[in-house]
Design an enzyme around this catalytic site. Structure first.
Site, PDB file in Angstrom:
ATOM      1  N   ASP A   1       0.335  49.115  42.978  1.00  0.00           N
ATOM      2  CA  ASP A   1       1.591  49.213  42.236  1.00  0.00           C
ATOM      3  C   ASP A   1       1.274  49.229  40.745  1.00  0.00           C
ATOM      4  O   ASP A   1       0.107  49.131  40.352  1.00  0.00           O
ATOM      5  CB  ASP A   1       2.498  48.005  42.561  1.00  0.00           C
TER       6      ASP A   1
ATOM      7  N   GLU B   1      -5.984  42.532  53.527  1.00  0.00           N
ATOM      8  CA  GLU B   1      -7.120  43.017  52.731  1.00  0.00           C
ATOM      9  C   GLU B   1      -8.435  42.916  53.486  1.00  0.00           C
ATOM     10  O   GLU B   1      -9.359  43.683  53.232  1.00  0.00           O
ATOM     11  CB  GLU B   1      -7.199  42.254  51.388  1.00  0.00           C
TER      12      GLU B   1
HETATM   13  C1  4EZ Z   1       3.459  38.756  49.323  1.00  0.00           C
HETATM   14  C2  4EZ Z   1       3.076  39.135  47.915  1.00  0.00           C
HETATM   15  C3  4EZ Z   1       1.621  39.065  47.705  1.00  0.00           C
HETATM   16  C4  4EZ Z   1       1.163  39.515  46.365  1.00  0.00           C
HETATM   17  C5  4EZ Z   1      -0.346  39.431  46.239  1.00  0.00           C
HETATM   18  C6  4EZ Z   1      -0.811  40.489  45.301  1.00  0.00           C
HETATM   19  N1  4EZ Z   1      -2.239  40.512  45.066  1.00  0.00           N
HETATM   20  C7  4EZ Z   1      -2.697  39.277  44.435  1.00  0.00           C
HETATM   21  O1  4EZ Z   1      -4.030  39.357  44.070  1.00  0.00           O
HETATM   22  C8  4EZ Z   1      -2.679  41.724  44.311  1.00  0.00           C
HETATM   23  C9  4EZ Z   1      -1.612  42.360  43.484  1.00  0.00           C
HETATM   24  C10 4EZ Z   1      -1.132  43.633  43.656  1.00  0.00           C
HETATM   25  N2  4EZ Z   1      -0.161  43.915  42.724  1.00  0.00           N
HETATM   26  C11 4EZ Z   1       0.003  42.799  41.948  1.00  0.00           C
HETATM   27  C12 4EZ Z   1       0.863  42.491  40.885  1.00  0.00           C
HETATM   28  N3  4EZ Z   1       1.757  43.398  40.410  1.00  0.00           N
HETATM   29  N4  4EZ Z   1       0.801  41.253  40.330  1.00  0.00           N
HETATM   30  C13 4EZ Z   1      -0.092  40.344  40.791  1.00  0.00           C
HETATM   31  N5  4EZ Z   1      -0.941  40.565  41.817  1.00  0.00           N
HETATM   32  C14 4EZ Z   1      -0.902  41.800  42.394  1.00  0.00           C
END
Ligand code: 4EZ
Length: 229
Positions: free
Chosen positions: A197, A13
């Site tokens: 997503d 990010e």
């Molecule tokens: C290796 C995995 C890292 C996940 C980090 C995701 N970030 C958290 O800030 C954003 C995010 C994008 N989609 C999400 C979701 N469906 N649930 C929670 N958070 C998010």
């Protein structure tokens, strides 16, 4: 003189943000790296916190208390709830809440603990600059509620709970903790996310596929906003 904190949660990010700067000074502190740059006369500190509310709180408080930043901007990706939000779309938080903060056993609402508040509002003057920049650049962006919790949401059950309970438009894992820290320390702050997503059963696959491009969408917009500060 403004000193700007620019924060993300993941290296992916902030990588598209760091790409805009040269002569970066790295300061190691509290198991993290803080990147100091000067940009058009503006002192900026950039960092990614690592994922989740605790790491995000530590980094936000450090950028303010140790690096003396007086404004904090967050750029990253999020899961979309509002059906208007497609992958890649931009959302500016007008307020944030913690969807996994729960002492409902004592009759309190979800997201509330004594001395706290369910929703923390972001700084309107920063949102106004961002909307102006979006209009000038013909960027589609919505303002809405972002729900934060220490879980990657990948089920319609949890997504529906968050939507029903908080009327949230998007969800992620750091924004509301940054909001609580900045609100308590009286530092203007701005939270920007691009959708990676839809927080449903495909979320893991979509996240992997769209993290990079959505993080770039958010970063490119944030840099345009920085130029207006
Ligand atoms: C290796 C995995 C890292 C996940 C980090 C995701 N970030 C958290 O800030 C954003 C995010 C994008 N989609 C999400 C979701 N469906 N649930 C929670 N958070 C998010």
């Amino acid at each position: 003189m403004t000193k700007l904190a620019i924060m993300g949660a993941m290296e992916e990010e902030i990588e598209p943000l760091l790409a805009h700067f040269e002569n970066v000074n790295i300061v190691e502190f509290a198991n993290n790296k803080y990147y100091e740059v000067n940009y058009n006369g503006l002192d900026i500190v950039i960092a990614y916190s690592k994922i989740g509310k605790v790491f995000a709180s530590l980094t936000a408080a450090t950028m303010i208390e140790k690096f003396a930043c007086d404004t904090l901007l967050f750029s990253g990706v999020a899961g979309g709830i509002n059906p208007e939000l497609k992958i890649g779309d931009l959302i500016i938080a007008d307020k944030l809440c913690q969807h996994d903060l729960d002492i409902t056993a004592f009759g309190h609402p979800n997201g509330y603990v004594p001395g706290g508040k369910v929703f923390v509002e972001t700084t309107k003057s920063l949102r106004d600059v961002a909307i102006k920049v979006a209009n000038e650049n013909n960027l589609k962006v919505i303002e809405g509620t972002i729900a934060t919790g220490d879980q990657f949401v990948h089920s319609t059950e949890r997504k529906d709970f968050i939507q029903t309970t908080f009327k949230a438009d998007a969800l992620e894992m750091e924004g509301a903790s940054v909001a609580v820290v900045c609100d308590a320390l009286n530092v203007p702050f701005f939270i920007l996310r691009a959708i990676s997503d839809s927080a449903d059963m495909d979320a893991g696959f979509d996240f992997d596929e769209f993290l990079k491009s959505s993080a770039k969408n958010s970063a490119d917009y944030l840099i345009k906003i920085v130029k207006e500060l």
